[in-house]
Motif scaffolding. Sequence first.
Motif, PDB file in Angstrom:
ATOM      1  N   TYR A 197       0.163  -0.794  -2.778  1.00 40.18           N
ATOM      2  CA  TYR A 197      -0.558  -1.024  -4.019  1.00 40.18           C
ATOM      3  C   TYR A 197       0.360  -1.692  -5.035  1.00 40.18           C
ATOM      4  O   TYR A 197       1.579  -1.525  -5.007  1.00 40.18           O
ATOM      5  CB  TYR A 197      -1.029   0.309  -4.626  1.00 40.18           C
ATOM      6  N   GLN A 241       0.650  -2.011  -9.360  1.00 43.66           N
ATOM      7  CA  GLN A 241       0.154  -1.547 -10.648  1.00 43.66           C
ATOM      8  C   GLN A 241       0.673  -2.472 -11.738  1.00 43.66           C
ATOM      9  O   GLN A 241       1.888  -2.589 -11.944  1.00 43.66           O
ATOM     10  CB  GLN A 241       0.615  -0.111 -10.915  1.00 43.66           C
ATOM     11  N   GLY A 245      -0.308  -0.883 -17.864  1.00 41.07           N
ATOM     12  CA  GLY A 245      -1.506  -0.406 -18.544  1.00 41.07           C
ATOM     13  C   GLY A 245      -2.745  -0.304 -17.681  1.00 41.07           C
ATOM     14  O   GLY A 245      -3.840  -0.045 -18.200  1.00 41.07           O
ATOM     15  N   GLU A 246      -2.579  -0.477 -16.387  1.00 42.44           N
ATOM     16  CA  GLU A 246      -3.747  -0.438 -15.504  1.00 42.44           C
ATOM     17  C   GLU A 246      -3.497   0.498 -14.328  1.00 42.44           C
ATOM     18  O   GLU A 246      -2.381   0.947 -14.090  1.00 42.44           O
ATOM     19  CB  GLU A 246      -4.068  -1.842 -15.000  1.00 42.44           C
ATOM     20  N   GLY A 247      -4.570   0.753 -13.575  1.00 40.65           N
ATOM     21  CA  GLY A 247      -4.433   1.548 -12.373  1.00 40.65           C
ATOM     22  C   GLY A 247      -3.978   0.691 -11.207  1.00 40.65           C
ATOM     23  O   GLY A 247      -4.076  -0.539 -11.238  1.00 40.65           O
ATOM     24  N   PRO A 248      -3.445   1.310 -10.150  1.00 46.29           N
ATOM     25  CA  PRO A 248      -3.010   0.545  -8.983  1.00 46.29           C
ATOM     26  C   PRO A 248      -4.164  -0.168  -8.290  1.00 46.29           C
ATOM     27  O   PRO A 248      -5.295   0.300  -8.296  1.00 46.29           O
ATOM     28  CB  PRO A 248      -2.411   1.624  -8.070  1.00 46.29           C
ATOM     29  N   LEU A 303      -5.129  -2.118  -4.530  1.00 49.14           N
ATOM     30  CA  LEU A 303      -4.711  -2.250  -3.140  1.00 49.14           C
ATOM     31  C   LEU A 303      -4.338  -3.695  -2.810  1.00 49.14           C
ATOM     32  O   LEU A 303      -5.084  -4.629  -3.122  1.00 49.14           O
ATOM     33  CB  LEU A 303      -5.832  -1.789  -2.200  1.00 49.14           C
ATOM     34  N   ALA A 306      -3.421  -3.100   3.707  1.00 51.00           N
ATOM     35  CA  ALA A 306      -3.606  -1.857   4.462  1.00 51.00           C
ATOM     36  C   ALA A 306      -3.154  -2.079   5.902  1.00 51.00           C
ATOM     37  O   ALA A 306      -3.434  -3.120   6.490  1.00 51.00           O
ATOM     38  CB  ALA A 306      -5.067  -1.430   4.437  1.00 51.00           C
ATOM     39  N   ILE A 337       4.661  -2.565 -10.821  1.00 49.71           N
ATOM     40  CA  ILE A 337       5.202  -1.490  -9.986  1.00 49.71           C
ATOM     41  C   ILE A 337       4.454  -1.516  -8.657  1.00 49.71           C
ATOM     42  O   ILE A 337       3.220  -1.526  -8.625  1.00 49.71           O
ATOM     43  CB  ILE A 337       5.034  -0.112 -10.652  1.00 49.71           C
ATOM     44  N   PHE A 385       3.667   0.376  -5.092  1.00 50.10           N
ATOM     45  CA  PHE A 385       3.660   1.690  -4.465  1.00 50.10           C
ATOM     46  C   PHE A 385       3.257   1.573  -3.000  1.00 50.10           C
ATOM     47  O   PHE A 385       2.302   0.864  -2.671  1.00 50.10           O
ATOM     48  CB  PHE A 385       2.640   2.620  -5.135  1.00 50.10           C
ATOM     49  N   LEU A 431      -3.832  11.248   0.383  1.00 50.48           N
ATOM     50  CA  LEU A 431      -2.872  10.166   0.391  1.00 50.48           C
ATOM     51  C   LEU A 431      -1.595  10.659  -0.263  1.00 50.48           C
ATOM     52  O   LEU A 431      -1.651  11.343  -1.285  1.00 50.48           O
ATOM     53  CB  LEU A 431      -3.386   8.968  -0.408  1.00 50.48           C
ATOM     54  N   PHE A 469       1.778   9.147  -2.052  1.00 44.27           N
ATOM     55  CA  PHE A 469       2.323   7.918  -2.617  1.00 44.27           C
ATOM     56  C   PHE A 469       3.837   7.976  -2.680  1.00 44.27           C
ATOM     57  O   PHE A 469       4.438   9.048  -2.863  1.00 44.27           O
ATOM     58  CB  PHE A 469       1.783   7.688  -4.033  1.00 44.27           C
ATOM     59  N   GLY A 470       4.455   6.801  -2.550  1.00 44.32           N
ATOM     60  CA  GLY A 470       5.874   6.680  -2.796  1.00 44.32           C
ATOM     61  C   GLY A 470       6.154   6.698  -4.292  1.00 44.32           C
ATOM     62  O   GLY A 470       5.240   6.715  -5.118  1.00 44.32           O
ATOM     63  N   THR A 471       7.419   6.672  -4.628  1.00 45.75           N
ATOM     64  CA  THR A 471       7.833   6.789  -6.027  1.00 45.75           C
ATOM     65  C   THR A 471       7.778   5.466  -6.775  1.00 45.75           C
ATOM     66  O   THR A 471       7.939   5.442  -7.985  1.00 45.75           O
ATOM     67  CB  THR A 471       9.251   7.360  -6.121  1.00 45.75           C
ATOM     68  N   GLY A 472       7.536   4.380  -6.074  1.00 45.94           N
ATOM     69  CA  GLY A 472       7.334   3.103  -6.743  1.00 45.94           C
ATOM     70  C   GLY A 472       8.592   2.251  -6.822  1.00 45.94           C
ATOM     71  O   GLY A 472       9.706   2.758  -6.896  1.00 45.94           O
ATOM     72  N   LEU A 515       8.409   9.765 -10.053  1.00 44.14           N
ATOM     73  CA  LEU A 515       7.703  10.600  -9.070  1.00 44.14           C
ATOM     74  C   LEU A 515       6.510   9.888  -8.447  1.00 44.14           C
ATOM     75  O   LEU A 515       5.883  10.414  -7.531  1.00 44.14           O
ATOM     76  CB  LEU A 515       7.239  11.902  -9.722  1.00 44.14           C
ATOM     77  N   GLY A 516       6.164   8.720  -8.934  1.00 44.31           N
ATOM     78  CA  GLY A 516       5.018   8.012  -8.385  1.00 44.31           C
ATOM     79  C   GLY A 516       3.716   8.712  -8.722  1.00 44.31           C
ATOM     80  O   GLY A 516       3.607   9.414  -9.723  1.00 44.31           O
ATOM     81  N   LEU A 517       2.725   8.527  -7.876  1.00 42.47           N
ATOM     82  CA  LEU A 517       1.430   9.182  -8.062  1.00 42.47           C
ATOM     83  C   LEU A 517       1.347  10.399  -7.152  1.00 42.47           C
ATOM     84  O   LEU A 517       1.637  10.311  -5.961  1.00 42.47           O
ATOM     85  CB  LEU A 517       0.282   8.236  -7.721  1.00 42.47           C
ATOM     86  N   PHE A 543      -4.889   9.369 -13.316  1.00 39.15           N
ATOM     87  CA  PHE A 543      -5.777   8.366 -12.734  1.00 39.15           C
ATOM     88  C   PHE A 543      -6.825   9.027 -11.865  1.00 39.15           C
ATOM     89  O   PHE A 543      -6.518   9.877 -11.027  1.00 39.15           O
ATOM     90  CB  PHE A 543      -5.003   7.368 -11.873  1.00 39.15           C
ATOM     91  N   PHE A 597      -9.002   2.553  -8.530  1.00 42.03           N
ATOM     92  CA  PHE A 597      -8.490   3.404  -9.586  1.00 42.03           C
ATOM     93  C   PHE A 597      -9.146   3.087 -10.929  1.00 42.03           C
ATOM     94  O   PHE A 597      -9.468   1.926 -11.230  1.00 42.03           O
ATOM     95  CB  PHE A 597      -6.979   3.229  -9.724  1.00 42.03           C
ATOM     96  N   GLY A 598      -9.310   4.138 -11.725  1.00 42.74           N
ATOM     97  CA  GLY A 598      -9.736   3.957 -13.101  1.00 42.74           C
ATOM     98  C   GLY A 598      -8.585   3.438 -13.941  1.00 42.74           C
ATOM     99  O   GLY A 598      -7.469   3.269 -13.446  1.00 42.74           O
ATOM    100  N   PRO A 599      -8.811   3.224 -15.231  1.00 40.68           N
ATOM    101  CA  PRO A 599      -7.793   2.625 -16.100  1.00 40.68           C
ATOM    102  C   PRO A 599      -6.715   3.605 -16.540  1.00 40.68           C
ATOM    103  O   PRO A 599      -5.714   3.183 -17.113  1.00 40.68           O
ATOM    104  CB  PRO A 599      -8.597   2.130 -17.305  1.00 40.68           C
TER     105      PRO A 599
END
Lengths: 112, 118
Positions: A35, A37, A40-43, A45, A48, A86, A88, A100, A102-105, B41-43, B90, B109-111
């Motif tokens: 993913y 990011q 200011g936004e969500g990740p 995809l 895959a 970022i 992930f 799921l 997630f990695g730390t980014g 820590l990521g998500l 999120f 994902f949401g904002p």
Amino acid sequence: GQQLNQSPQSMFIQEGEDVSMNCTSSSIFNTWLWYKQDPGEGPVLLIALYKAGELTSNGRLTAQFGITRKDSFLNISASIPSDVGIYFCAGRPNFGNEKLTFGTGTRLTIIP
Amino acid sequence: EAQVTQNPRYLITVTGKKLTVTCSQNMNHEYMSWYRQDPGLGLRQIYYSMNVEVTDKGDVPEGYKVSRKEKRNFPLILESPSPNQTSLYFCASIKKRLAGGGSYNEQFFGPGTRLTVL
């Protein structure tokens, strides 16, 4: 829970350079996801992967599902300013299980 | 337009004051999930839901509750917030995709909701 180690934590590169990042796990995953990011936004995809050894591309991005099922790699070729963000990795341990991890980014910064 | 919405986007509150963060999706997905994102820590998954009235704990469920009374909504409830729940939250709506003998989930994902607990 399971741990995903993602490296590097941050990268500072010049525009046009190639980028490589990876994720490793202490246990097996059956699906790997990458993913991005934006600030200011969500990740969102990117790629895959669902088969060990698989290599998949999405434009300038290429990702691989490690043969051991415990790692995955993401490469970005010829970076451009909009690649900043970022990145992930995420793994799903079992088919039919929607958890799921997630990695730390990896925070990517591009120097003009 | 297919989307996941969260409200509020920003919230500052005090320790112990119950709060709810709402999440709604218009894609008719069965699966939904909540994550918190913290530096370094990521998500980390808090809870997820496989369908109406079906929920399960993620990796960090302590201090949180969820409910899934209807498919489109999946609120996150903090009964007694504490400062260690200050985070970026999120919500995700999940579409299961089939691909050549395998399957994977695409999480929309949401904002995000930035929560500060004083």
